[in-house]
Structures are given as C-alpha cells and as structure tokens.
Design an enzyme around this catalytic site. Structure first.
Site, PDB file in Angstrom:
ATOM      1  N   GLN A 198       0.797  -1.221   0.000  1.00 48.33           N
ATOM      2  CA  GLN A 198       0.000   0.000   0.000  1.00 48.33           C
ATOM      3  C   GLN A 198       0.838   1.283   0.000  1.00 48.33           C
ATOM      4  OE1 GLN A 198      -2.594  -1.771   3.292  1.00 48.33           O
ATOM      5  NE2 GLN A 198      -4.060  -0.490   2.222  1.00 48.33           N
ATOM      6  N   HIS A 205      -2.137  -5.139 -12.511  1.00 56.59           N
ATOM      7  CA  HIS A 205      -1.678  -4.943 -13.894  1.00 56.59           C
ATOM      8  C   HIS A 205      -2.621  -5.614 -14.893  1.00 56.59           C
ATOM      9  CE1 HIS A 205       2.669  -4.281 -12.285  1.00 56.59           C
ATOM     10  NE2 HIS A 205       1.885  -3.245 -12.108  1.00 56.59           N
ATOM     11  N   ASP A 213       2.134   0.501  -7.972  1.00 52.42           N
ATOM     12  CA  ASP A 213       3.466   0.545  -8.603  1.00 52.42           C
ATOM     13  C   ASP A 213       4.378   1.577  -7.953  1.00 52.42           C
ATOM     14  OD1 ASP A 213       2.526  -1.366 -10.292  1.00 52.42           O
ATOM     15  OD2 ASP A 213       2.780  -0.205 -12.148  1.00 52.42           O
ATOM     16  N   ARG A 255       4.226  -0.078  12.976  1.00 52.01           N
ATOM     17  CA  ARG A 255       3.842  -1.373  12.415  1.00 52.01           C
ATOM     18  C   ARG A 255       3.898  -1.279  10.897  1.00 52.01           C
ATOM     19  NH1 ARG A 255      -1.832  -3.943  11.182  1.00 52.01           N
ATOM     20  NH2 ARG A 255      -1.067  -5.945  10.472  1.00 52.01           N
ATOM     21  N   HIS A 293       1.181  -9.365   4.687  1.00 55.01           N
ATOM     22  CA  HIS A 293       0.031  -8.464   4.535  1.00 55.01           C
ATOM     23  C   HIS A 293      -0.430  -8.517   3.066  1.00 55.01           C
ATOM     24  CE1 HIS A 293      -2.027  -4.764   6.497  1.00 55.01           C
ATOM     25  NE2 HIS A 293      -2.621  -4.947   5.341  1.00 55.01           N
ATOM     26  N   ASN A 296      -1.833 -10.736   8.631  1.00 57.38           N
ATOM     27  CA  ASN A 296      -2.792  -9.660   8.798  1.00 57.38           C
ATOM     28  C   ASN A 296      -4.141 -10.076   8.223  1.00 57.38           C
ATOM     29  OD1 ASN A 296      -3.555  -6.735   9.280  1.00 57.38           O
ATOM     30  ND2 ASN A 296      -4.032  -6.948   7.096  1.00 57.38           N
ATOM     31  N   GLU A 297      -5.154 -10.112   9.064  1.00 63.33           N
ATOM     32  CA  GLU A 297      -6.546 -10.276   8.666  1.00 63.33           C
ATOM     33  C   GLU A 297      -6.850 -11.512   7.826  1.00 63.33           C
ATOM     34  OE1 GLU A 297      -8.355  -6.762   7.058  1.00 63.33           O
ATOM     35  OE2 GLU A 297      -8.137  -5.709   8.951  1.00 63.33           O
ATOM     36  N   ASN A 321      -7.667  -5.886  14.575  1.00 64.38           N
ATOM     37  CA  ASN A 321      -7.998  -4.728  13.738  1.00 64.38           C
ATOM     38  C   ASN A 321      -9.481  -4.460  13.921  1.00 64.38           C
ATOM     39  OD1 ASN A 321      -5.415  -4.820  12.808  1.00 64.38           O
ATOM     40  ND2 ASN A 321      -5.929  -5.376  10.692  1.00 64.38           N
ATOM     41  N   TYR A 358     -12.524  -1.782  13.175  1.00 66.22           N
ATOM     42  CA  TYR A 358     -12.976  -0.593  12.454  1.00 66.22           C
ATOM     43  C   TYR A 358     -14.424  -0.250  12.740  1.00 66.22           C
ATOM     44  CZ  TYR A 358      -8.732  -0.453   9.587  1.00 66.22           C
ATOM     45  OH  TYR A 358      -7.429  -0.343   9.167  1.00 66.22           O
ATOM     46  N   GLU A 364      -4.824  -2.155  14.188  1.00 61.34           N
ATOM     47  CA  GLU A 364      -5.358  -1.173  13.242  1.00 61.34           C
ATOM     48  C   GLU A 364      -6.672  -0.627  13.770  1.00 61.34           C
ATOM     49  OE1 GLU A 364      -5.867  -2.431   9.119  1.00 61.34           O
ATOM     50  OE2 GLU A 364      -3.923  -3.429   9.184  1.00 61.34           O
TER      51      GLU A 364
HETATM   52  C1  PNW Z   1      -7.698  -3.561   6.510  1.00 60.47           C
HETATM   53  N1  PNW Z   1     -13.893  -4.516   5.073  1.00 60.47           N
HETATM   54  O1  PNW Z   1      -8.447  -4.015   5.439  1.00 60.47           O
HETATM   55  C2  PNW Z   1      -6.278  -3.813   6.076  1.00 60.47           C
HETATM   56  O2  PNW Z   1      -5.482  -4.457   7.023  1.00 60.47           O
HETATM   57  C3  PNW Z   1      -5.608  -2.615   5.507  1.00 60.47           C
HETATM   58  O3  PNW Z   1      -4.661  -3.031   4.582  1.00 60.47           O
HETATM   59  C4  PNW Z   1      -6.642  -1.664   4.918  1.00 60.47           C
HETATM   60  O4  PNW Z   1      -6.086  -0.600   4.234  1.00 60.47           O
HETATM   61  C5  PNW Z   1      -7.500  -1.177   6.075  1.00 60.47           C
HETATM   62  O5  PNW Z   1      -8.060  -2.250   6.799  1.00 60.47           O
HETATM   63  C6  PNW Z   1      -8.620  -0.242   5.670  1.00 60.47           C
HETATM   64  O6  PNW Z   1      -9.528  -0.880   4.838  1.00 60.47           O
HETATM   65  C7  PNW Z   1      -9.807  -4.081   5.409  1.00 60.47           C
HETATM   66  O7  PNW Z   1     -14.432  -4.396   3.957  1.00 60.47           O
HETATM   67  C8  PNW Z   1     -10.397  -4.030   4.170  1.00 60.47           C
HETATM   68  O8  PNW Z   1     -14.516  -4.768   6.099  1.00 60.47           O
HETATM   69  C9  PNW Z   1     -11.756  -4.161   4.065  1.00 60.47           C
HETATM   70  C10 PNW Z   1     -12.512  -4.359   5.193  1.00 60.47           C
HETATM   71  C11 PNW Z   1     -11.921  -4.420   6.451  1.00 60.47           C
HETATM   72  C12 PNW Z   1     -10.557  -4.263   6.545  1.00 60.47           C
END
Ligand code: PNW
Length: 497
Positions: A48, A68, A81, A106, A151, A195-196, A335, A337, A404
């Site tokens: 990223q 690509h 890229d 991190r 990741h 990661n995830e 993580n 959100y 995160e």
């Molecule tokens: C995480 N969703 O991804 C990742 O660890 C990161 O790379 C990313 O940039 C960040 O959260 C923000 O999105 C996710 O759709 C991507 O629920 C999508 C989801 C959750 C986490």
C-alpha cells in the site's frame, strides 16, 4: 430506532455510562491517563505504500499481477506501482513518525522484495538492505519496529502452487518467516504472522473480490483458513524452538473483526456470531481446548452432509494440529474498524454453500451511525470497548494489541471526522483498560494516505496526506496528525484540538 436499541443493549450489558451510543462519541470512565506500559503507534503495509514494485530485483506479487492484469477492478484504475514511494523515500515516513512521537511503527515486509520467487534460496540482498535500513533508522530514533510478516502480497511464485489452497503453504510460509527471524530478529521484537485472515480467505478464496480470485464460497475460504492457521502455528513453533531464547521477542497474529450487537440483546446470538467471526480464528489459538469452535464444527458438518457431501466443509484440525496451534500466539492482534447489528436470518443468506449461509444472520448498521468514505465503515466506538471486554471474558484476558483502527475520507487536511473517530475509539480502549482489559498497544491506520486495495486512492486513511502529483511525494500533516501527536504526548484523550 437502532440507536435507541443500542443504548438499551449497552445498558443491559452493564456499561451504563455509554450514554451517547451511536453518535461516534463515548463517555470517559475511570482513569484519564493511559498506563505507563501502553504504546501508541501507527500502521502501514508494504504494497500500500512502498511502490518500487520491480525495483532492485523485487519479484512479482499477486497484487502486482492482479492490478496490472485487471485495471478495471480498481475503482480509479490505479495500482501500487509507485504509491507513496516509501521504498525510495522512507526518510519522509521516518520524519512523520518522529514528529508524531510514536513508540512503535507497524509495517509489513514485501515477501517478493527479499525472496523474489517466494522460495528462500532466491535471496535478494537489496531487499534485505532496505528493511535493515528501515529497522535501524527506527531504532536509532527510539521507535520499535512491529513487523507484519504477511500483509496480502503473496509471491506469484508461491501462488503457482495454489497459495493458501495448498497445504504446501505451511512450509513455504514458515521457511520465509524463519529467514525473517534470522535476518532481523536480533532487532525486531514484535512479529505478526498474518494480517486479517478473514480478508485473505473470504475475499481471495471464498469470493473473487481480490487475488487469487478463487471464488469457491463455503469451501475455498475454509480450506484457506485451515492452511493459514497451520502455517501460523508452524511459524510460531519455529520461533519458540530456535529463536525465542536468544531473541526474546513476541509472535502473534492480527485478526479482523466487526463487533456485533443483537437487536434483542440475545446472548445466544451474540455468542454464536462471535464464534463464527472471531472464534473461527481465535478459538483454535486462544481457547483452552483448541480446534475450531464446537458449534461451527457441528453445524457446518451437518450442512455439509445435508448438501450430500462425504465430509465436512470445515473438518476438525485433528489432534496434531490442534496441539500445534493452541497457544501459538503471545498476543492477540485486533484490527477493529466498525460494528453491525445482527438478527437471525428469516431467509437463507448468501450463496449455497457460503460462509454467509453458515453464519445465518442478517447484518446491518444503524442508519444513524456516521459513515466514512468506505461504504462498510461506520463510527461505533462502543463496539471496540465491547469487543475488548468480550475477549477479556472469553479468552482469559489474553494480551491484546490493537493493530489497526482508522477512518476514511476524501483526503481533506481539516479532517475533523477522523479526529472524532480517533478520540472516541482511543477513549473506548482506555475505558476497557480501566475495566481490567489486558490491552497494551494501539496502532492507528494509517501513517500516510495509501493504496486502498480495490478502492485505489479514492478512500484515504492517512494522518498525513501524500502529494501524489509530485515525484517527491511530500507528506503533509492533517489536523488529525496534530491531534494524535497531542494525544501521545499527554497520554490522555484530548477533547479536540
Ligand atoms: C484492513 N472490510 O483491510 C487492512 O489491514 C488494511 O490493509 C486496509 O487498508 C484497512 O483495513 C482499511 O480498509 C480491510 O471491507 C479491508 O470490512 C476491508 C474491510 C476491512 C478491513
């Protein structure tokens, strides 16, 4: 209506002071200063931010190949890229990290930068030099490296053999992890294997949303989860056997989870849903018995037989692997959100078969929750406090690191909504600590605006804006960077700037 319900739900759960539920705010409860051993940091990932996708002998990853070959799949037809050019311009990131005053950073290692075709005999010294320099510069400035081993940017050379579809990934991944311990473990003391897993396995194997686009719902995703858990367990055991005594580091895993609320505060629903989302990965590693949660094993086996299959789509890990995997993490990385309300599905959800159908809940946000630029991301800090308490109670108060947490927008410098998000979520962490939760680390996502996977550069998560029009990629602090700096300096949660 849902906000009111949430208020009631939280009241019933005993967190009576969360009175402003649903409004992206949370009431402080208890001590206002973070404990001394609590660390603040920020997070990024290689694909990223780094750019330099073919620089200095780097190999091709599935994200290089996918972007690509399928520009249409990325919202703005971009790719990683060049991104924020952190490969070439790490010193700009270092300066931002120093300005913020973070205790840790991190970041992830691009597997193909060190082993271009994925196998460990194909060493690329320039890639090794890059990460040595990143790690040394961080340490010289009093910033601890927290390294994610994987990741999402799998080498194409490994994908050729099936990636997480093939149990070969166990040795492919643990060989790679072992080399990283050897190369960097004298200085890196916190490792995150994966990661995830949900994103890796559900998007890439259960659907065709992301590479390798396997698209085998209810089957491919479970095969991926199983192989990933085994690869994680093997990499953890390797560290314990060969490195832990000398290097004295910690190895963990980062799980992604949307917290759930039940409309009727039905504890059975919450428990079942949590086993399906968090427990699928957490139970094999952190529970006393290990293996997948019994309810999943039972229900998915039954559905599989009903579908006329000879065996379960989610078989038990078996005695050997249950033992390897149970206890295979020194901490639980989370993580967090966002959250959802759930209620039992009236009609079967999703394709047949699929993880959605196995889960069997309708899942939706409250219409009053503030939404970010990302269509899935709603601000609901109560979910984080509630999650931490759930983990405290369900998993024996295991050490937790928030790896995160963050908010997306259009990239404006006056990012007041991001400030509000951070303020309320970091307060939620402090409330949880005050209530006995064993959480000792927080990483904001993200240091800089970066390539947001299928959304390209249309959703920005950074504390710093990046001038994408200039080859110098200047970093510009947003208002939230100044807020976070103040928060770190005071070790408390300021009420705005
Ligand atoms: C995480 N969703 O991804 C990742 O660890 C990161 O790379 C990313 O940039 C960040 O959260 C923000 O999105 C996710 O759709 C991507 O629920 C999508 C989801 C959750 C986490």
């Amino acid at each position: 209506m849902w906000s009111l319900v949430l208020f009631v739900v939280i009241g019933l759960l005993g967190s009576e002071s969360l009175v402003e539920a649903g409004n992206c705010t949370i009431v402080a409860k208890g001590n206002l200063i973070f404990p001394k051993d609590f660390n603040f940091g920020v997070a990024t990932s290689a694909y990223q931010i780094e750019g330099g996708w073919n620089a200095d002998g780097k190999g091709v990853s599935i994200w290089d190949e996918y972007t690509h070959n399928n520009p249409d799949r990325i919202k703005d037809r971009t790719n990683g890229d060049s991104a924020a050019e952190s490969y070439r311009l790490f010193d700009l990131d270092l300066k931002a990290l120093k300005d913020l005053g973070v205790k840790h950073y991190r970041f992830s290692i691009a597997w193909t930068r060190i082993f271009p075709d994925g196998f460990v005999h194909s060493k690329n010294q320039k890639g090794i030099d890059y990460y040595n320099s990143v790690i040394n510069k961080l340490l010289a400035n009093g910033i601890e490296p927290m390294v994610t081993v994987y990741h999402w940017d799998l080498p194409v050379g490994i994908q050729k053999f099936g990636g997480f579809s093939n149990s070969l990934i166990i040795e492919q991944f643990s060989d790679y992890a072992e080399e990283l311990y050897k190369l960097f473990g004298d200085r890196v003391k916190t490792w995150i294997t994966f990661n995830e897993p949900h994103q890796i396995c559900k998007s890439g194997y259960g659907s065709e949303k992301t590479p390798p686009m396997v698209g085998a719902p209810g089957v491919g995703d479970y095969i991926c989860f199983t192989n990933l858990l085994k690869a994680h367990g093997a990499a953890y055991r390797l560290y314990q056997d060969k490195f832990a005594k000398k290097q004295k580091g910690q190895v963990g895993i980062t799980l992604d989870i949307w917290m759930v609320f039940s409309e009727t505060n039905n504890k059975t629903d919450i428990d079942r849903a949590m086993h399906y989302n968090l427990g699928l990965l957490a139970y094999p590693i952190f529970s006393k018995t290990g293996d997948f949660p019994p309810i999943l094993l039972k229900e998915i086996e039954k559905s599989s037989f009903d579908e006329g299959r000879k065996r379960s789509r989610l078989p038990s890990l078996g005695e050997y692997w249950t033992k390897v995997i149970r206890g295979s993490s020194d901490f639980m990385g989370l993580n967090y959100y966002t959250s959802r309300f759930i209620k039992p599905a009236t009609e079967p959800e999703g394709e047949n078969p699929s993880t959605e159908r196995d889960y069997n809940y309708q899942s939706q946000p409250d219409k009053n929750w503030p939404r970010a630029k990302s269509d899935w991301l709603y601000c609901i800090p109560e979910g984080l406090e509630y999650l931490l308490k759930y983990v405290r109670d369900e998993y024996d108060n295991v050490e937790v690191k928030i790896t995160e947490n963050g908010w997306s927008d259009d990239g404006e410098l006056n990012d007041d909504k991001r400030i509000k998000y951070y303020q309320s979520h970091i307060q939620a962490v402090l409330n949880a600590i005050n209530d006995g939760c064993n959480v000792n680390s927080y990483s904001a996502w993200s240091l800089v605006d970066n390539f947001e996977w299928n959304q390209g550069y249309t959703e920005k998560f950074g504390l710093y804006s990046v001038n994408m029009k200039s080859p110098k990629r200047e970093r510009i602090p947003k208002k939230s960077a100044i807020y976070y700096k103040k928060l770190i300096a005071t070790r408390s949660v300021p009420n705005g700037l």
